[in-house]
Design a protein around this motif. Sequence first.
Motif, PDB file in Angstrom:
ATOM      1  N   LYS A   2      -0.055  21.139 -45.188  1.00 25.69           N
ATOM      2  CA  LYS A   2       0.058  20.912 -43.647  1.00 25.69           C
ATOM      3  C   LYS A   2      -1.343  19.785 -43.514  1.00 25.69           C
ATOM      4  N   TYR A   3      -1.043  18.686 -42.688  1.00 23.35           N
ATOM      5  CA  TYR A   3      -2.186  17.863 -42.012  1.00 23.35           C
ATOM      6  C   TYR A   3      -2.608  18.193 -40.578  1.00 23.35           C
ATOM      7  N   GLN A   5      -3.656  16.243 -38.912  1.00 23.73           N
ATOM      8  CA  GLN A   5      -3.449  15.350 -37.673  1.00 23.73           C
ATOM      9  C   GLN A   5      -5.458  15.038 -36.971  1.00 23.73           C
ATOM     10  N   THR A  11       2.464  14.232 -39.827  1.00 20.65           N
ATOM     11  CA  THR A  11       2.503  14.797 -41.311  1.00 20.65           C
ATOM     12  C   THR A  11       2.081  13.868 -42.024  1.00 20.65           C
ATOM     13  N   ARG A  12       2.251  15.062 -43.260  1.00 18.36           N
ATOM     14  CA  ARG A  12       1.561  13.622 -44.724  1.00 18.36           C
ATOM     15  C   ARG A  12       3.147  13.601 -45.094  1.00 18.36           C
ATOM     16  N   GLU A  13       4.236  13.959 -45.006  1.00 13.35           N
ATOM     17  CA  GLU A  13       5.500  13.871 -45.359  1.00 13.35           C
ATOM     18  C   GLU A  13       5.779  12.407 -44.531  1.00 13.35           C
ATOM     19  N   GLU A  14       5.093  12.069 -43.777  1.00 13.47           N
ATOM     20  CA  GLU A  14       5.527  11.023 -42.660  1.00 13.47           C
ATOM     21  C   GLU A  14       3.690   9.629 -43.696  1.00 13.47           C
ATOM     22  N   GLU A  50      -7.762  17.936 -47.207  1.00 15.44           N
ATOM     23  CA  GLU A  50      -6.926  16.638 -46.507  1.00 15.44           C
ATOM     24  C   GLU A  50      -7.245  15.481 -46.340  1.00 15.44           C
TER      25      GLU A  50
END
Lengths: 197, 197
Positions: A2-3, A5, A11-14, A50
């Motif tokens: 979980k980032y 931001q 997000t990491r997925e983005e 991160e």
Amino acid sequence: MKYSQKYYPGTREELVSKIKTAMSPRRFQHVLGVEQAAIQLAKDNQADVEKASIAALVHDYAKERSDSDFQAVIQTKHLDPDLLRWDNFIWHGVVGAEMIATELGITDPEILDAVRKHTVGAKDMTLLDRIIYVADYIEPGRDFPGVQEARLIAQKDLNEAVSYETQHTLEHLLQMKKVIYPAAMETYNYWVAGKLD
Amino acid sequence: MKYSQKYYPGTREELVSKIKTAMSPRRFQHVLGVEQAAIQLAKDNQADVEKASIAALVHDYAKERSDSDFQAVIQTKHLDPDLLRWDNFIWHGVVGAEMIATELGITDPEILDAVRKHTVGAKDMTLLDRIIYVADYIEPGRDFPGVQEARLIAQKDLNEAVSYETQHTLEHLLQMKKVIYPAAMETYNYWVAGKLD
């Protein structure tokens, strides 16, 4: 992961999804491998996990861009004109960092510097710089003579791994009669030959 | 060989005798070997044999001088202050050339340049520069893996010999984890990797 931001506005997925569209499937697999190695090195060395994840995911973001893309950025961002003498090998890090800032909204200087230095290193490398430099060399998808030794060294001593990687990369370039970049020589003189100024 | 006295104000025997007093017997033997190799290369490549003899005899003239001698000359002759970062390995050629001019009365710029460049070469090397650079590597007293191959190459193609010597010297430095000088990298990039600018 979980980032927060703080370093990437999403997000990491983005981020992963943006990276995926910027490169071949083969390079994308390499990038995920570098992220995995970088996260492990960050944990082993009490670094920011991160930042390690983000820097690893974006380190080759610009690798498949055209020469003219890089040349345009060197001019519009007023980067050192000496860069025009080199090529993709150097550009995708040093000039790529500018594209990452503009196009992905990542402006953390430590992350961008790790991208700038990932290809040939530097005399001065922060902990994050060293993590990305080494992770790029030892990620699980790499397969060349010496990579297993490099992985074992990296588990024990990150600085030793920087030295090992630098020496063996230069030896490989020499054997292939490939160009050695001035920055690579500086990295070697400091991290391998131990010349301190 | 009979000197014309255009380049050295005396006979070859007088020069040899001055050189002999400036160094150990072992180095003096090396110098005579370099002269022998340089004369042969000059004949093979239609170069000036007298200049080859003189440049070879004086190339290591300053090799046994103290660091403080070199540092003093760098300052009094206003040479590039960056030279102060290096050591005897670089100084005995680049700074040694100034000592040869002052102390031996040899002022021919081509001879002095060949001395300046004999240790790590350069991108731009005249015929005489290349002869001294290669002769220093292949002279009859040298004994290291590859020297016989270097001699055979030098008989056939002086430029190939420059390339062979440069590549193998850098490989040796890397294996020994010794410093690589920026000028050595430039020599490599031009003569081995073929980067033309």
